[in-house]
Design a protein around this motif. Structure first.
Motif: not given
Ligand SMILES: Nc1ncnc2c1ncn2[C@@H]1O[C@H](COP(=O)(O)OP(=O)(O)OP(=O)(O)O)[C@@H](O)[C@H]1O
Length: 418
Positions: A116-117, A119-122
């Motif tokens: 998940p990290k 592809y996250d918003a950040k």
């Protein structure tokens, strides 16, 4: 993703003591040290402790100075040969670095686990506006480069996603769409944004065009061309998805342990009032589903996905009436599949086998809102049109079954194309 590399004959000096790659039946390529060279024949001591003989033309030099973590762009490799490329990808894969460049082509290795990290918003924020190659290889970087090129050159841009089944094309395409939706996002007037509609089109398409195969629990059985349109202010103004070549045969024929299209199982797991409306039940009671013993998928709840698909259909703009029509066609396909035929009185003719078949034919006609007799005729007879006349010829039970399956396939593929 798939990639093509033109390997040129790499002229390297392989001598006794050289570190080389040699083909291995279990791990594809294994490294080792050259012990002896006898003309074309080379003796190698491999790192798994074996001694193997190989032809000089089939071994490749190993880059002993390659960084321990691999390189982020294949063009930085000293030797651009198959074992070098695969070793680099594998080294990076161990470190969860699933993306690697080859110039401006991105190679993605399927991680088979959620990251998940990555592809996250950040992460999206980081890649926004960064030049290709400035940051670690990433699918967002490719989308960003395509977007910038479109803005700067004022021309359409395409991203080609290719690879074998299960390689990760569908997931990669979804990431590309998410990132482009993020770049071009804006608030819609009716409460749902265009980008929301674009993203919600994926679960709908997957419900109707994806199925479990031996290689992939969520295999897309069609090709697709996704077009996202941007206005002069680089905001998303529209989208179109064209689909190609749905695998029609799956509707009537599946082999164990595969499944038919997801939507059939979702519909059989619908709330009781819908099951009653479409006269459905256990998927095990339908011929088009019970040819395989696989009904459930690990980590998938069909009842939950049915409701999610309904919601997504609403978001992409299908109203209740249209949704009902779609599910009626789907249910009718399952009912058609349960119609059996036996020999009729006349030669080469057939009749419905029993009351069960009559029930399914009647239900299919009701769901399709068509005339019962005409539907029966369509299954039991073949119509031939000649310049002089129209000839109706009856079909034997085998012929009638073929025509039943043909109708089911056509209904399903027309529904999918719609
Ligand atoms: N980037 C990723 N992160 C996490 N999981 C992934 C990723 N890419 C692929 N996967 C996993 O691999 C599975 C297969 O990937 P995907 O369906 O995208 O393959 P495909 O190339 O589209 O295959 P097909 O041609 O059969 O449709 C996914 O369901 C998912 O579980």
């Amino acid at each position: 993703m798939e990639f093509w590399i033109c390997l040129q004959g790499v002229m390297t000096n392989i001598i006794v003591g050289s570190e080389v790659w040699v083909e291995d039946p279990s791990v594809a390529w294994i490294d080792g040290e050259v012990l002896k060279i006898n003309g074309e024949e080379v003796e190698i001591h491999t790192t798994d402790g074996k001694t193997v003989i190989a032809s000089l033309s089939k071994i490749y030099s190993k880059d002993v100075e390659a960084p321990a973590g691999g390189v982020d762009d294949m063009t930085k490799l000293s030797y651009l040969h198959e074992p070098g490329v695969l070793h680099n990808l594998s080294t990076r894969y161990q470190l969860n670095e699933i993306y690697t460049y080859t110039g401006n082509i991105l190679i993605a290795v399927n991680p088979f686990k959620r990251l998940p990290k990555l592809y996250d918003a950040k992460m999206m924020e980081r890649y926004k506006g960064a030049a290709l190659g400035e940051l670690d290889p990433h699918v967002f970087a490719i989308a960003d480069a395509a977007f910038r090129a479109m803005v700067n050159e004022g021309k359409s841009n395409s991203i080609l996603v290719s690879g074998e089944s299960g390689a990760g094309k569908t997931e990669t395409t979804k990431m590309l769409m998410r990132y482009l939706a993020y770049l071009g996002g804006h608030k819609g007037t009716e409460g749902r944004t265009v980008e929301q509609q674009i993203l919600e089109s994926n679960p709908v398409l997957e419900a109707f065009g994806n199925a479990k195969t031996v290689r992939n629990d969520n295999s897309s059985r069609f090709g697709k061309f996704v077009e996202i349109q941007f206005d002069k202010q680089t905001r998303i103004s529209g989208a179109a998805i064209r689909t190609y070549l749905l695998e029609r045969s799956r509707v009537c024929q599946i082999s164990d342990p595969e499944r038919n299209y997801h939507c059939f199982y979702l519909l059989c797991a619908a709330p009781p009032e819908e099951i009653k409306k479409y006269k459905l039940g256990d998927p095990r009671s339908f011929r088009y589903l019970n040819q395989s013993k696989c009904y459930e998928l690990d980590g998938v709840n069909d009842s939950h996905d049915y409701l999610a698909t309904r919601r997504a259909m609403g978001v992409v703009g299908m109203n209740e009436k249209e949704q009902d029509a779609i599910f009626r066609v789907l249910a009718s396909v399952l009912h058609l599949g349960n119609i059996d035929f036996s020999k009729g009185k006349e030669v080469d003719s057939s009749v419905l086998k029993d009351d069960k078949s009559k029930f399914h034919l009647r239900t299919a006609a009701e769901l399709l809102m068509c005339d019962l007799q005409e539907l029966e005729d369509a299954l039991l007879k073949r119509v031939m049109v000649t310049p002089e006349e129209v000839i109706k010829r009856s079909l034997d039970p085998v012929g009638a079954s073929v025509s039943r399956d043909g109708l089911a396939k056509t209904l399903y593929s027309r529904l999918f194309d719609w």
